[in-house]
Motif scaffolding. Structure first.
Motif, PDB file in Angstrom:
ATOM      1  N   LYS A 179      32.883  41.243  33.744  1.00 42.17           N
ATOM      2  CA  LYS A 179      33.399  40.550  35.204  1.00 42.17           C
ATOM      3  C   LYS A 179      34.794  39.833  34.681  1.00 42.17           C
ATOM      4  CE  LYS A 179      29.906  41.186  37.990  1.00 42.17           C
ATOM      5  NZ  LYS A 179      30.123  41.588  39.130  1.00 42.17           N
TER       6      LYS A 179
ATOM      7  N   HIS B 279      37.202  42.378  34.903  1.00 46.00           N
ATOM      8  CA  HIS B 279      37.584  43.078  36.131  1.00 46.00           C
ATOM      9  C   HIS B 279      38.750  42.057  36.964  1.00 46.00           C
ATOM     10  CE1 HIS B 279      33.845  45.233  36.881  1.00 46.00           C
ATOM     11  NE2 HIS B 279      34.729  45.900  36.030  1.00 46.00           N
ATOM     12  N   ILE B 280      38.511  40.711  36.966  1.00 50.44           N
ATOM     13  CA  ILE B 280      39.693  39.822  37.548  1.00 50.44           C
ATOM     14  C   ILE B 280      41.081  40.267  36.659  1.00 50.44           C
ATOM     15  CG2 ILE B 280      40.210  37.536  37.749  1.00 50.44           C
ATOM     16  CD1 ILE B 280      37.123  36.762  37.851  1.00 50.44           C
TER      17      ILE B 280
ATOM     18  N   ALA C  65      37.063  39.330  50.534  1.00 49.51           N
ATOM     19  CA  ALA C  65      36.206  40.386  50.294  1.00 49.51           C
ATOM     20  C   ALA C  65      35.303  40.012  48.940  1.00 49.51           C
ATOM     21  CB  ALA C  65      37.041  41.630  49.889  1.00 49.51           C
ATOM     22  N   SER C  66      34.192  40.650  48.951  1.00 50.85           N
ATOM     23  CA  SER C  66      33.362  40.385  47.775  1.00 50.85           C
ATOM     24  C   SER C  66      34.363  40.482  46.555  1.00 50.85           C
ATOM     25  CB  SER C  66      32.352  41.320  47.728  1.00 50.85           C
ATOM     26  OG  SER C  66      31.518  41.433  49.063  1.00 50.85           O
ATOM     27  N   MET C  67      33.879  39.324  45.572  1.00 53.82           N
ATOM     28  CA  MET C  67      34.799  39.622  44.498  1.00 53.82           C
ATOM     29  C   MET C  67      33.783  39.188  43.190  1.00 53.82           C
ATOM     30  SD  MET C  67      38.839  39.128  44.681  1.00 53.82           S
ATOM     31  CE  MET C  67      38.714  37.938  46.000  1.00 53.82           C
TER      32      MET C  67
ATOM     33  N   GLY D 145      30.915  38.217  45.490  1.00 55.68           N
ATOM     34  CA  GLY D 145      30.622  39.322  44.611  1.00 55.68           C
ATOM     35  C   GLY D 145      28.975  39.689  44.379  1.00 55.68           C
TER      36      GLY D 145
ATOM     37  N   ASN E 211      26.038  39.989  48.544  1.00 56.91           N
ATOM     38  CA  ASN E 211      26.277  41.451  48.275  1.00 56.91           C
ATOM     39  C   ASN E 211      25.685  41.938  46.997  1.00 56.91           C
ATOM     40  OD1 ASN E 211      28.005  43.077  46.291  1.00 56.91           O
ATOM     41  ND2 ASN E 211      29.532  42.878  47.942  1.00 56.91           N
TER      42      ASN E 211
ATOM     43  N   GLY F  77      36.733  50.490  47.071  1.00 50.04           N
ATOM     44  CA  GLY F  77      38.065  51.015  46.654  1.00 50.04           C
ATOM     45  C   GLY F  77      38.541  52.456  46.949  1.00 50.04           C
TER      46      GLY F  77
ATOM     47  N   ALA G 188      36.807  50.022  52.953  1.00 46.58           N
ATOM     48  CA  ALA G 188      37.371  49.967  51.453  1.00 46.58           C
ATOM     49  C   ALA G 188      37.942  51.192  51.007  1.00 46.58           C
ATOM     50  CB  ALA G 188      36.119  49.342  50.649  1.00 46.58           C
TER      51      ALA G 188
ATOM     52  N   GLY H 239      44.486  50.083  47.076  1.00 47.50           N
ATOM     53  CA  GLY H 239      44.514  48.585  46.461  1.00 47.50           C
ATOM     54  C   GLY H 239      43.927  48.532  45.212  1.00 47.50           C
ATOM     55  N   THR H 240      43.008  47.588  44.864  1.00 52.18           N
ATOM     56  CA  THR H 240      42.204  47.751  43.731  1.00 52.18           C
ATOM     57  C   THR H 240      41.576  48.957  43.248  1.00 52.18           C
ATOM     58  OG1 THR H 240      41.853  45.149  44.177  1.00 52.18           O
ATOM     59  CG2 THR H 240      40.640  46.350  42.163  1.00 52.18           C
TER      60      THR H 240
ATOM     61  N   PHE I 160      38.778  50.506  41.178  1.00 49.51           N
ATOM     62  CA  PHE I 160      37.827  50.441  39.831  1.00 49.51           C
ATOM     63  C   PHE I 160      37.601  51.598  39.105  1.00 49.51           C
ATOM     64  CE2 PHE I 160      36.596  46.473  42.155  1.00 49.51           C
ATOM     65  CZ  PHE I 160      36.293  45.618  41.110  1.00 49.51           C
TER      66      PHE I 160
ATOM     67  N   GLY J  39      41.077  47.407  51.259  1.00 48.14           N
ATOM     68  CA  GLY J  39      42.058  48.266  50.324  1.00 48.14           C
ATOM     69  C   GLY J  39      43.409  48.220  50.547  1.00 48.14           C
TER      70      GLY J  39
ATOM     71  N   GLY K 204      42.256  41.703  46.238  1.00 44.15           N
ATOM     72  CA  GLY K 204      43.353  41.713  45.398  1.00 44.15           C
ATOM     73  C   GLY K 204      44.489  40.695  45.754  1.00 44.15           C
TER      74      GLY K 204
ATOM     75  N   LEU L 246      43.316  37.207  45.005  1.00 45.18           N
ATOM     76  CA  LEU L 246      42.587  36.786  44.022  1.00 45.18           C
ATOM     77  C   LEU L 246      43.394  35.911  42.859  1.00 45.18           C
ATOM     78  CD1 LEU L 246      40.301  37.533  41.673  1.00 45.18           C
ATOM     79  CD2 LEU L 246      41.682  39.567  41.263  1.00 45.18           C
TER      80      LEU L 246
HETATM   81  C1  LIG Z   1      38.016  41.260  40.675  1.00 43.87           C
HETATM   82  C2  LIG Z   1      37.252  42.045  41.595  1.00 43.87           C
HETATM   83  C3  LIG Z   1      35.898  42.053  41.678  1.00 43.87           C
HETATM   84  C4  LIG Z   1      35.103  42.803  42.657  1.00 43.87           C
HETATM   85  N1  LIG Z   1      34.006  42.793  42.828  1.00 43.87           N
HETATM   86  C5  LIG Z   1      33.169  43.328  43.834  1.00 43.87           C
HETATM   87  C6  LIG Z   1      31.845  43.375  43.857  1.00 43.87           C
HETATM   88  O1  LIG Z   1      30.893  42.358  43.114  1.00 43.87           O
HETATM   89  N2  LIG Z   1      31.063  43.838  44.986  1.00 43.87           N
HETATM   90  C7  LIG Z   1      31.855  44.529  46.006  1.00 43.87           C
HETATM   91  O2  LIG Z   1      31.337  44.900  46.943  1.00 43.87           O
HETATM   92  N3  LIG Z   1      33.175  44.590  45.697  1.00 43.87           N
HETATM   93  C8  LIG Z   1      33.870  44.258  44.758  1.00 43.87           C
HETATM   94  N4  LIG Z   1      35.277  44.282  44.761  1.00 43.87           N
HETATM   95  C9  LIG Z   1      35.929  45.021  45.473  1.00 43.87           C
HETATM   96  C10 LIG Z   1      36.577  44.340  46.822  1.00 43.87           C
HETATM   97  O3  LIG Z   1      35.395  43.607  47.490  1.00 43.87           O
HETATM   98  C11 LIG Z   1      37.293  45.478  47.328  1.00 43.87           C
HETATM   99  O4  LIG Z   1      36.643  46.466  48.111  1.00 43.87           O
HETATM  100  C12 LIG Z   1      38.440  46.253  46.750  1.00 43.87           C
HETATM  101  O5  LIG Z   1      38.673  45.250  45.974  1.00 43.87           O
HETATM  102  C13 LIG Z   1      39.322  46.697  47.758  1.00 43.87           C
HETATM  103  O6  LIG Z   1      40.373  45.607  48.096  1.00 43.87           O
HETATM  104  P1  LIG Z   1      41.639  45.011  47.727  1.00 43.87           P
HETATM  105  O7  LIG Z   1      42.400  46.372  47.495  1.00 43.87           O
HETATM  106  O8  LIG Z   1      42.057  44.143  48.800  1.00 43.87           O
HETATM  107  O9  LIG Z   1      41.610  44.422  46.549  1.00 43.87           O
HETATM  108  C14 LIG Z   1      35.982  43.451  43.726  1.00 43.87           C
HETATM  109  C15 LIG Z   1      37.278  43.574  43.622  1.00 43.87           C
HETATM  110  C16 LIG Z   1      38.039  42.759  42.675  1.00 43.87           C
HETATM  111  C17 LIG Z   1      39.332  42.587  42.884  1.00 43.87           C
END
Ligand SMILES: Cc1cc2nc3c(=O)[nH]c(=O)nc-3n(C[C@H](O)[C@H](O)[C@H](O)COP(=O)(O)O)c2cc1C
Length: 341
Positions: free
Chosen positions: A16, A19-20, A68-70, A98, A128, A198, A220, A224-225, A227, A274, A297, A300
């Motif tokens: 976790k 991820h950050i 968004a969920s993080m 998150g 979430n 994403g 999503a 962007g981010t 995974f 996204g 992102g 964050l």
């Molecule tokens: C550090 C981090 C942790 C994340 N954890 C989750 C999560 O637990 N559940 C979830 O649905 N999405 C999670 N996401 C995904 C985001 O909610 C989002 O869908 C995705 O990052 C795309 O958005 P962005 O481009 O603005 O980052 C996470 C994103 C980041 C950056």
């Protein structure tokens, strides 16, 4: 010295944290540069009268943007979620937490406990969990209990098959996923939003979610981010590392998804997320049919720092959104949504 944590649990908490760290290093593109909003040289109103308020489901938001969920389940994520929750309250926007998986499997609710509701005040708060977890747990009442745990106003189910495939020990048995989606939504007493993480929700999948009873979809999209890239960097499996390089930008971009949904619409409010980095990106998403947008992102780094920094990020996005309204001659969000029609 013996650790108080079983090894698997430490690994999951480290993951976790990673991820950050890794999310903060990424730079992809979500297609916003390809969209041009029409300039309007004759605004017949005062800039200060621009109204960015909007309604999403039953929630009144000060601007069409949500966090968004993080995170959840680590000491740092408790601090991050507090900063985000206080900022959401102050700025009048919604917050998604998150995955709450960790609170079910490891009884660890740092940052995803009742405190969150206190920090968020009356900001809409969304719980979430992953569909992969719901499949495994086979517990009809799970969403209601997770909602209760944080005082949520709605629940989010995330779909992340391409993350799970690259994750060490990821959940790759999704047999029964559609039935589980139907059953989970049917038994949830709150509205349920379905999102990706994403890689994007296409119109065909959005339609299945609609039939299952979802109240909204968060596309999503990619750009962007990623995974896939994050899990590829974390895995020790050489096969996964190699494949993750090839698949890192998998999925339709946020802009492509919104355009596909314009051609094949669903009868649900669409959240665009996204790769959103600016108020202009937000304006483009709304003009492409989104009801609201969501950022992970982009906030964050601020969330790691302080509530004040999160507020500045949100206020800057709102300011840029108002400028996009001014430049297109729109006094409010409803007008902005019609600007490309
Ligand atoms: C550090 C981090 C942790 C994340 N954890 C989750 C999560 O637990 N559940 C979830 O649905 N999405 C999670 N996401 C995904 C985001 O909610 C989002 O869908 C995705 O990052 C795309 O958005 P962005 O481009 O603005 O980052 C996470 C994103 C980041 C950056």
């Amino acid at each position: 010295m013996h650790s108080v944590w079983p090894t698997g649990m430490i690994k999951r908490m480290d993951r976790k944290q990673s991820h950050i760290d890794l999310a903060l290093e990424q730079t992809f593109a979500a297609g916003f540069d390809d969209i041009q909003l029409p300039h309007w040289a004759l605004p017949d109103f005062n800039f200060s009268a621009i109204d960015t308020r909007c309604q999403f489901l039953d929630f009144q938001l000060a601007a069409p943007v949500m966090i968004a969920s993080m995170t959840g389940g680590t000491a740092e994520s408790a601090m991050i979620n507090r900063n985000l929750a206080e900022a959401a309250h102050e700025c009048g926007i919604a917050l998604g937490v998150g995955s709450q998986r960790i609170s079910v499997e490891e009884k660890n609710d740092q940052g995803i406990s009742k405190h969150l509701r206190k920090w968020a005040g009356n900001a809409p708060l969304f719980g979430n969990v992953g569909l992969a977890n719901l499949i495994q747990w086979a517990d009809r009442n799970c969403l209601n209990r997770l909602a209760e745990q944080i005082g949520a106003n709605a629940m989010i189910i995330h779909l992340n098959p391409m993350q799970e495939i690259f994750q060490d020990n990821g959940d790759t048995d999704w047999q029964g996923s559609i039935a589980c989606l139907y059953e989970s939504i049917e038994h949830c007493e709150l509205p349920v939003i379905v999102k990706e993480v994403g890689m994007g929700i296409t119109p065909e999948v959005a339609r299945i979610c609609q039939q299952a009873g979802a109240s909204a979809i968060d596309v999503a999209g990619s750009g962007g981010t990623s995974f896939i890239a994050i899990e590829g960097a974390l895995t020790k499996d050489a096969r996964k590392q190699e494949a993750a390089k090839i698949f890192a930008d998998w999925g339709y971009s946020t802009v492509q998804l919104l355009q596909l949904l314009q051609k094949q619409p669903v009868e649900l409010p669409i959240i665009a997320s996204g790769g959103i980095r600016s108020g202009l990106d937000i304006a483009k998403c709304l003009a492409l049919g989104a009801s609201v947008t969501s950022i992970a992102g982009a906030i964050l780094a601020a969330a790691r720092h302080s509530t004040a920094d999160c507020i500045s990020v949100i206020e800057q996005l709102k300011y840029e959104l108002a400028i996009a309204c001014w430049g297109t001659g729109c006094k409010n969000i409803a007008e902005l949504k019609r600007v490309l029609l």
